[in-house]
Design an enzyme around this catalytic site. Structure first.
Site, PDB file in Angstrom:
ATOM      1  N   THR A  59      12.932  57.227  78.481  1.00  0.00           N
ATOM      2  CA  THR A  59      13.045  58.683  78.345  1.00  0.00           C
ATOM      3  C   THR A  59      13.683  59.332  79.562  1.00  0.00           C
ATOM      4  O   THR A  59      13.721  58.756  80.652  1.00  0.00           O
ATOM      5  CB  THR A  59      11.633  59.290  78.152  1.00  0.00           C
ATOM      6  OG1 THR A  59      11.737  60.668  77.835  1.00  0.00           O
ATOM      7  CG2 THR A  59      10.768  59.149  79.396  1.00  0.00           C
ATOM      8  N   THR A 102      12.897  61.499  73.820  1.00  0.00           N
ATOM      9  CA  THR A 102      12.666  60.140  74.283  1.00  0.00           C
ATOM     10  C   THR A 102      13.278  59.277  73.196  1.00  0.00           C
ATOM     11  O   THR A 102      13.581  59.778  72.117  1.00  0.00           O
ATOM     12  CB  THR A 102      11.143  59.932  74.380  1.00  0.00           C
ATOM     13  OG1 THR A 102      10.644  60.806  75.368  1.00  0.00           O
ATOM     14  CG2 THR A 102      10.741  58.509  74.703  1.00  0.00           C
ATOM     15  N   ASP A 125       5.733  65.572  84.221  1.00  0.00           N
ATOM     16  CA  ASP A 125       4.607  64.859  83.584  1.00  0.00           C
ATOM     17  C   ASP A 125       3.395  64.711  84.511  1.00  0.00           C
ATOM     18  O   ASP A 125       2.349  64.230  84.098  1.00  0.00           O
ATOM     19  CB  ASP A 125       5.051  63.464  83.106  1.00  0.00           C
ATOM     20  CG  ASP A 125       5.612  63.495  81.689  1.00  0.00           C
ATOM     21  OD1 ASP A 125       5.572  64.570  81.056  1.00  0.00           O
ATOM     22  OD2 ASP A 125       6.092  62.453  81.207  1.00  0.00           O
ATOM     23  N   ARG A 178       8.717  53.016  84.890  1.00  0.00           N
ATOM     24  CA  ARG A 178       8.476  54.450  84.939  1.00  0.00           C
ATOM     25  C   ARG A 178       9.060  55.008  86.236  1.00  0.00           C
ATOM     26  O   ARG A 178       9.003  54.343  87.299  1.00  0.00           O
ATOM     27  CB  ARG A 178       6.967  54.674  84.897  1.00  0.00           C
ATOM     28  CG  ARG A 178       6.523  56.122  84.893  1.00  0.00           C
ATOM     29  CD  ARG A 178       6.886  56.818  83.625  1.00  0.00           C
ATOM     30  NE  ARG A 178       6.095  58.026  83.427  1.00  0.00           N
ATOM     31  CZ  ARG A 178       6.418  58.941  82.535  1.00  0.00           C
ATOM     32  NH1 ARG A 178       7.486  58.806  81.767  1.00  0.00           N
ATOM     33  NH2 ARG A 178       5.666  60.010  82.363  1.00  0.00           N
ATOM     34  N   SER A 210       2.289  58.825  81.469  1.00  0.00           N
ATOM     35  CA  SER A 210       3.166  58.909  80.292  1.00  0.00           C
ATOM     36  C   SER A 210       2.342  58.767  79.019  1.00  0.00           C
ATOM     37  O   SER A 210       1.200  58.299  79.048  1.00  0.00           O
ATOM     38  CB  SER A 210       4.179  57.767  80.366  1.00  0.00           C
ATOM     39  OG  SER A 210       4.898  57.669  79.165  1.00  0.00           O
ATOM     40  N   SER A 211       2.936  59.163  77.908  1.00  0.00           N
ATOM     41  CA  SER A 211       2.322  58.917  76.595  1.00  0.00           C
ATOM     42  C   SER A 211       3.101  57.878  75.799  1.00  0.00           C
ATOM     43  O   SER A 211       2.764  57.602  74.643  1.00  0.00           O
ATOM     44  CB  SER A 211       2.284  60.214  75.785  1.00  0.00           C
ATOM     45  OG  SER A 211       1.525  61.175  76.444  1.00  0.00           O
ATOM     46  N   GLY A 262       8.392  61.815  71.286  1.00  0.00           N
ATOM     47  CA  GLY A 262       7.529  62.914  70.825  1.00  0.00           C
ATOM     48  C   GLY A 262       6.554  63.428  71.854  1.00  0.00           C
ATOM     49  O   GLY A 262       5.583  64.099  71.508  1.00  0.00           O
ATOM     50  N   GLY A 263       6.779  63.115  73.146  1.00  0.00           N
ATOM     51  CA  GLY A 263       5.869  63.637  74.167  1.00  0.00           C
ATOM     52  C   GLY A 263       4.451  63.193  73.876  1.00  0.00           C
ATOM     53  O   GLY A 263       4.210  62.036  73.527  1.00  0.00           O
TER      54      GLY A 263
HETATM   55  O1  DON Z   1       6.456  59.887  79.240  1.00  0.00           O
HETATM   56  C1  DON Z   1       6.114  60.758  78.464  1.00  0.00           C
HETATM   57  O2  DON Z   1       5.073  60.737  77.834  1.00  0.00           O
HETATM   58  C2  DON Z   1       7.051  61.926  78.195  1.00  0.00           C
HETATM   59  N1  DON Z   1       7.889  62.159  79.336  1.00  0.00           N
HETATM   60  C3  DON Z   1       7.836  61.644  76.976  1.00  0.00           C
HETATM   61  C4  DON Z   1       8.671  62.841  76.586  1.00  0.00           C
HETATM   62  C5  DON Z   1       9.048  62.804  75.170  1.00  0.00           C
HETATM   63  O3  DON Z   1       8.728  61.911  74.434  1.00  0.00           O
HETATM   64  C6  DON Z   1       9.799  63.934  74.654  1.00  0.00           C
HETATM   65  N2  DON Z   1      10.292  63.553  73.335  1.00  0.00           N
HETATM   66  N3  DON Z   1      10.310  63.902  72.303  1.00  0.00           N
END
Ligand code: DON
Length: 568
Positions: A395, A377, A419, A94, A448-449, A469-470
């Site tokens: 990502t 991502t 984030d 990360r 992070s997710s 997908g955040g």
């Molecule tokens: O680490 C995370 O949770 C976010 N930065 C991920 C961002 C993400 O998946 C956007 N994508 N669709």
């Protein structure tokens, strides 16, 4: 002569035989990623005798060239690895906050100002410009994975990406549309020029797109490994670029960056074991809490996709995401996080007992809030002939990250600082979290997710899965695993089945527009749920292992335009 009806019938049978949810079968090894060229690079490494880690390193570098929206060397991510003996570990690469970062670095008079992002749209400043860039971790993570668990020589794994960047490849439709969009709309020169040819013209659909500067950066990495990015020419140029353009990352930040090997989060669902990513990802903890909650439900009596089903999912998600907001952050800065309690069966029982199956509960907006992330991502899944498995998600945070980069280096920097919780103590139901565990501190990793996961049966990998997908990531991975384990769906069906998302706050259910019936939606609204449509949730890349017949089944989400499962 065939009649018209016979022709029609033939056509119908042919169309039915085309399975939209493309699954691929193989015996020896497989790579499923969001880009065909990258999957192919990984499989070639497997065929040369490389193991799953070798193939993952090569695939990740190839994605940095062919899938630049999220494939990267300027971002960060996570690996979950299970070897053929059942040993399971994770590598955390990360990004982290630069040494000069502070908790209120994005604030102006206590407020979080807005600016214009790379898409020409309004966004909060923690996602814009060079201050939004976290110290990149990808090269360190891939190098550490290779040093500890790889087999083939490092240069062989980086070389295919160099060739893709040097010789170029036909620009696919999706990238050609992005190229046009950025050239017309972006306020960042680097992005406007990113898809241009030597003669200054924009690369069009199916024309060859070359990235010579990225090829040189990758050559440094091929020849000097970790140090090829964090020391020497590349590091000098990163630091210089930051200094000249208002960034705060220095040579010292780069020199100090280390990937970290961590024990996975482990949970169970019936006879299956779940191995996923620990903090600084919230993925593993929340996933295991969700699976524990679902184990308490009588799923035999709940029809898939029914009102009752969606209500139950939304309620378990609401609870697990509230816990995420309250407790999780970088474990090296939060030594007292009650992880064992959050993933215990007893805790799930308490949480489950106050679910009312007739009415939606209310998220407590006076305490915590959650943001909805944009794209993008990328995730890939790999297995080799010996049964070593890798689940890797990485990502740049938003699609094309900060959109900024040095034209001498040819890669894009993340905007992962977005984030972190941006305003200390301010938690609102419009989407901000202000809890302590994820406030900005020098050298801290932002929460992070991302949820790269391996599900095992009898000590062997059974399902390798993950998605972009955040904040929706954890829920789409959760539902896909549930679909396979509880509803007995094959991985491709499980990926394409309807998904929902609830993240505690904002208090609403996102659902996939064409997959939830109007009657179910009405019934849910009558239970006080708020519903918001989305075209799709997630872009999952998965491998299921048929342990009885020793067959690998790979599936790339039908939401992915360039994804592919390739095996041999
Ligand atoms: O680490 C995370 O949770 C976010 N930065 C991920 C961002 C993400 O998946 C956007 N994508 N669709």
């Amino acid at each position: 002569m065939k009649t018209f009806t016979q022709h029609l019938l033939f056509l119908l049978v042919f169309l039915l035989s085309l399975d939209a949810s493309a699954q691929t079968y193989a015996r020896n090894g497989m790579v499923v990623s969001s880009n065909k060229m990258a999957s192919k690079v990984g499989v070639e490494i497997l065929k040369k005798g490389g193991n799953a880690i070798d193939a993952s390193v090569a695939t990740a570098f190839a994605l940095a060239v062919t899938h630049p929206t999220a494939g990267n060397i300027g971002g960060g991510g996570f690996i979950v690895f299970m070897d053929s003996s059942g040993m399971t570990t994770t590598i955390d690469f990360r990004e982290k906050a630069p040494l000069k970062a502070t908790a209120d670095m994005f604030l102006d008079d206590g407020n979080l100002p807005k600016g214009i992002n790379l898409y020409g749209r309004e966004s909060t400043v923690n996602h814009i410009g060079l201050k939004s860039v976290g110290v990149p971790g990808t090269v360190a993570g891939l190098y550490m994975a290779h040093q500890k668990y790889g087999k083939l020589p490092w240069p062989i794994l980086v070389q295919p990406a160099i060739e893709l960047a040097e010789n170029g490849f036909e620009l696919p439709w999706s990238l050609s549309r992005t190229a046009k969009f950025f050239s017309e709309n972006s306020n960042i020169q680097f992005l406007k020029d990113y898809f241009r040819k030597d003669n200054g013209e924009l690369t069009e659909f199916r024309e060859i797109w070359k990235q010579p500067e990225l090829a040189s950066t990758l050559t440094e990495i091929r020849d000097h490994g970790h140090d090829g990015f964090y020391k020497g020419k590349v590091a000098e140029e990163i630091a210089q670029f930051m200094k000249e353009n208002g960034g705060i990352i220095t040579k010292e930040d780069l020199e100090k960056y280390r990937a970290i090997e961590r024990a996975p989060i482990k949970g169970t669902y019936e006879d299956y074991e779940i191995f996923s990513m620990p903090p600084p990802s919230s993925g593993g903890v929340v996933l295991v809490e969700l699976m524990n909650l679902m184990e308490l439900a009588d799923l035999d009596s709940i029809e898939f996709n029914s009102t009752e089903y969606v209500h139950l999912l939304a309620e378990v998600m609401r609870r697990a995401y509230a816990d995420r907001a309250e407790h999780l952050g970088d474990p090296d800065f939060n030594l007292d996080t009650p992880i064992d309690r959050l993933i215990s069966k007893e805790f799930a029982k308490k949480r489950f007992d106050n679910i009312d199956m007739n009415i939606a509960s209310v998220s407590d907006s006076t305490r915590f809030g959650q943001m909805y992330d944009g794209s993008s991502t990328t995730h890939f899944s790999v297995i080799d002939k010996d049964g070593n498995a890798v689940s890797l998600t990485y990502t740049l945070e938003h699609g094309y990250g900060s959109g900024m980069g040095s034209s001498k280096l040819g890669f894009i920097f993340n905007n992962e600082m977005g984030d972190f919780n941006p305003i200390p103590d301010l938690t609102s139901n419009t989407g901000l979290i202000g809890t302590d565990p994820n406030l900005i501190e020098p050298e801290k990793r932002m929460l992070s997710s991302m949820t790269p996961t391996i599900v095992a049966k009898d000590g062997k990998p059974y399902l390798i899965i993950g998605t972009p997908g955040g904040r929706t990531i954890i829920n789409t991975v959760f539902q896909t695993i549930l679909n396979v384990l509880a509803y007995d769906m094959r991985v491709d069906k499980a990926i394409d089945a309807m998904k929902i998302h609830h993240q505690w706050l904002p208090d609403r259910i996102l659902y996939e527009r064409h997959l939830l019936s109007p009657d179910t939606r009405k019934a849910l609204e009558a239970m006080n749920h708020k519903l918001v449509a989305r075209n799709s949730l997630g872009e999952l890349m998965g491998i299921q292992i048929d342990l009885i017949n020793n067959v690998l089944i790979g599936a790339s989400d039908s939401n992915s335009s360039e994804g592919a499962a390739i095996g041999y």
